[in-house]
Design a protein around this motif. Structure first.
Motif, PDB file in Angstrom:
ATOM      1  N   ASN A  14       0.837  -1.215   0.000  1.00 20.06           N
ATOM      2  CA  ASN A  14       0.000   0.000   0.000  1.00 20.06           C
ATOM      3  C   ASN A  14       0.864   1.254   0.000  1.00 20.06           C
ATOM      4  O   ASN A  14       0.565   2.231  -0.697  1.00 20.06           O
ATOM      5  N   ALA A  87      -0.144   2.379   6.833  1.00 19.48           N
ATOM      6  CA  ALA A  87      -0.325   1.454   5.706  1.00 19.48           C
ATOM      7  C   ALA A  87       0.256   0.104   6.100  1.00 19.48           C
ATOM      8  O   ALA A  87       1.427  -0.174   5.871  1.00 19.48           O
ATOM      9  N   ILE A 108      -5.682   2.391   6.601  1.00 19.20           N
ATOM     10  CA  ILE A 108      -6.455   1.465   5.770  1.00 19.20           C
ATOM     11  C   ILE A 108      -6.630   0.168   6.534  1.00 19.20           C
ATOM     12  O   ILE A 108      -5.689  -0.342   7.152  1.00 19.20           O
ATOM     13  N   HIS A 109      -7.868  -0.323   6.511  1.00 21.09           N
ATOM     14  CA  HIS A 109      -8.218  -1.533   7.252  1.00 21.09           C
ATOM     15  C   HIS A 109      -8.880  -2.512   6.284  1.00 21.09           C
ATOM     16  O   HIS A 109      -9.751  -2.121   5.498  1.00 21.09           O
ATOM     17  N   PRO A 110      -8.490  -3.813   6.349  1.00 20.30           N
ATOM     18  CA  PRO A 110      -8.989  -4.768   5.356  1.00 20.30           C
ATOM     19  C   PRO A 110     -10.349  -5.361   5.687  1.00 20.30           C
ATOM     20  O   PRO A 110     -10.507  -6.582   5.733  1.00 20.30           O
ATOM     21  N   CYS A 135     -12.456  -3.080   1.861  1.00 19.51           N
ATOM     22  CA  CYS A 135     -11.499  -2.343   2.688  1.00 19.51           C
ATOM     23  C   CYS A 135     -12.034  -0.940   2.950  1.00 19.51           C
ATOM     24  O   CYS A 135     -12.929  -0.457   2.243  1.00 19.51           O
ATOM     25  N   VAL A 137     -10.798   3.114   4.268  1.00 20.31           N
ATOM     26  CA  VAL A 137      -9.853   4.134   4.729  1.00 20.31           C
ATOM     27  C   VAL A 137     -10.617   5.057   5.667  1.00 20.31           C
ATOM     28  O   VAL A 137     -11.721   5.516   5.346  1.00 20.31           O
ATOM     29  N   GLN A 152     -14.530   3.497   0.971  1.00 18.26           N
ATOM     30  CA  GLN A 152     -14.639   2.034   1.025  1.00 18.26           C
ATOM     31  C   GLN A 152     -14.651   1.468  -0.391  1.00 18.26           C
ATOM     32  O   GLN A 152     -15.206   2.083  -1.308  1.00 18.26           O
ATOM     33  N   LEU A 171      -6.697  -6.847  -1.191  1.00 16.02           N
ATOM     34  CA  LEU A 171      -5.493  -6.019  -1.314  1.00 16.02           C
ATOM     35  C   LEU A 171      -5.474  -5.250  -2.636  1.00 16.02           C
ATOM     36  O   LEU A 171      -5.065  -4.084  -2.672  1.00 16.02           O
ATOM     37  N   GLU A 174      -7.516  -2.366  -2.026  1.00 18.18           N
ATOM     38  CA  GLU A 174      -6.803  -1.394  -1.184  1.00 18.18           C
ATOM     39  C   GLU A 174      -5.908  -0.510  -2.050  1.00 18.18           C
ATOM     40  O   GLU A 174      -5.800   0.704  -1.825  1.00 18.18           O
ATOM     41  N   HIS A 175      -5.251  -1.151  -3.029  1.00 16.80           N
ATOM     42  CA  HIS A 175      -4.317  -0.405  -3.879  1.00 16.80           C
ATOM     43  C   HIS A 175      -5.026   0.630  -4.744  1.00 16.80           C
ATOM     44  O   HIS A 175      -4.411   1.613  -5.158  1.00 16.80           O
ATOM     45  N   TYR A 178      -6.754   3.480  -1.481  1.00 15.22           N
ATOM     46  CA  TYR A 178      -5.969   4.365  -0.606  1.00 15.22           C
ATOM     47  C   TYR A 178      -5.409   5.566  -1.387  1.00 15.22           C
ATOM     48  O   TYR A 178      -5.563   6.715  -0.936  1.00 15.22           O
TER      49      TYR A 178
END
Ligand code: GAR
Length: 195
Positions: A14, A87, A108-110, A135, A137, A152, A171, A174-175, A178
């Motif tokens: 991240n 991150a 950031i939380h998964p 995920c 933020v 989200q 993930l 997430e990329h 974020y």
């Protein structure tokens, strides 16, 4: 131009996406990548991109979180960030530290918060029979994973998913999420972003 410090504990995928996003007309630039683990793979990756790095090993501080955070604050305050992005930073921060950076620290939380704060988010989503994961933020507040949600991103849960296959899918989300949220927040926009 806003200055962004990124805190990591591991590989820093991240972090890499955040650093790579901060170019051109982006309203922010990375000023520091900081880790609680001197061996974190992300440190070498950040250095290779020309971003200043520092590490403060949490282990010598034992259970004394405040002393660890005082040490962490040295390189952090020297970098004078406007924003801090957690991150994959896997240390719980004390209310004292969090309040010092109130409104300026993102995480950031998964999971799709408020579901599944804490650890093992993917296993818990599968065990619950969820058909959707993702995920989040959010702004960091003193309550773990509870701060105001800024963005989200959702992904499907497949019937044959394991925690690892679901984590990999989340993930990739997430990329995307974020960097998009950081760009907005650095530009002064804190409206909820949904991807
Ligand atoms: C990411 O999945 C992030 O959401 C998670 O750790 C991973 C770090 O990966 N964070 C948490 O679980 C925080 N409680 P990365 O080092 O490749 O960015």
């Amino acid at each position: 131009m806003k200055r962004v410090a990124i805190l990591i504990s591991g590989g820093g995928s991240n972090m890499l996406r955040l650093v790579e996003s901060m170019e051109g007309d982006h309203p922010a630039r990375p000023c520091l990548v900081l880790s609680n683990d001197p061996e974190a793979g992300g440190l070498a990756r950040a250095e290779a991109l020309g971003v200043p790095t520092a590490a403060v090993d949490h282990r010598p501080f034992g259970k004394d979180r405040a002393a660890f955070e005082a040490a962490l604050s040295g390189p952090l305050e020297a970098a004078a960030p406007d924003l801090i992005c957690l991150a994959g930073f896997m240390r719980i921060l004390t209310p004292g530290f969090v309040s010092k950076w109130a409104g300026r620290m993102l995480n950031i939380h998964p999971s799709l918060l408020p579901k599944y704060t804490g650890l093992h988010t993917h296993a818990r989503a599968i065990a619950a029979g969820d058909t959707e994961a993702g995920c989040t933020v959010h702004e960091v507040t003193a309550d773990l994973d509870e701060g105001p949600i800024l963005g989200q991103a959702r992904v499907p849960v497949q019937p044959d998913d394991t925690p690892d296959t679901l984590a990999a899918r989340v993930l990739t989300a997430e990329h995307r999420l974020y960097p998009a949220v950081l760009r907005r927040v650095a530009g002064g926009n804190r409206e909820l972003l949904t991807l």
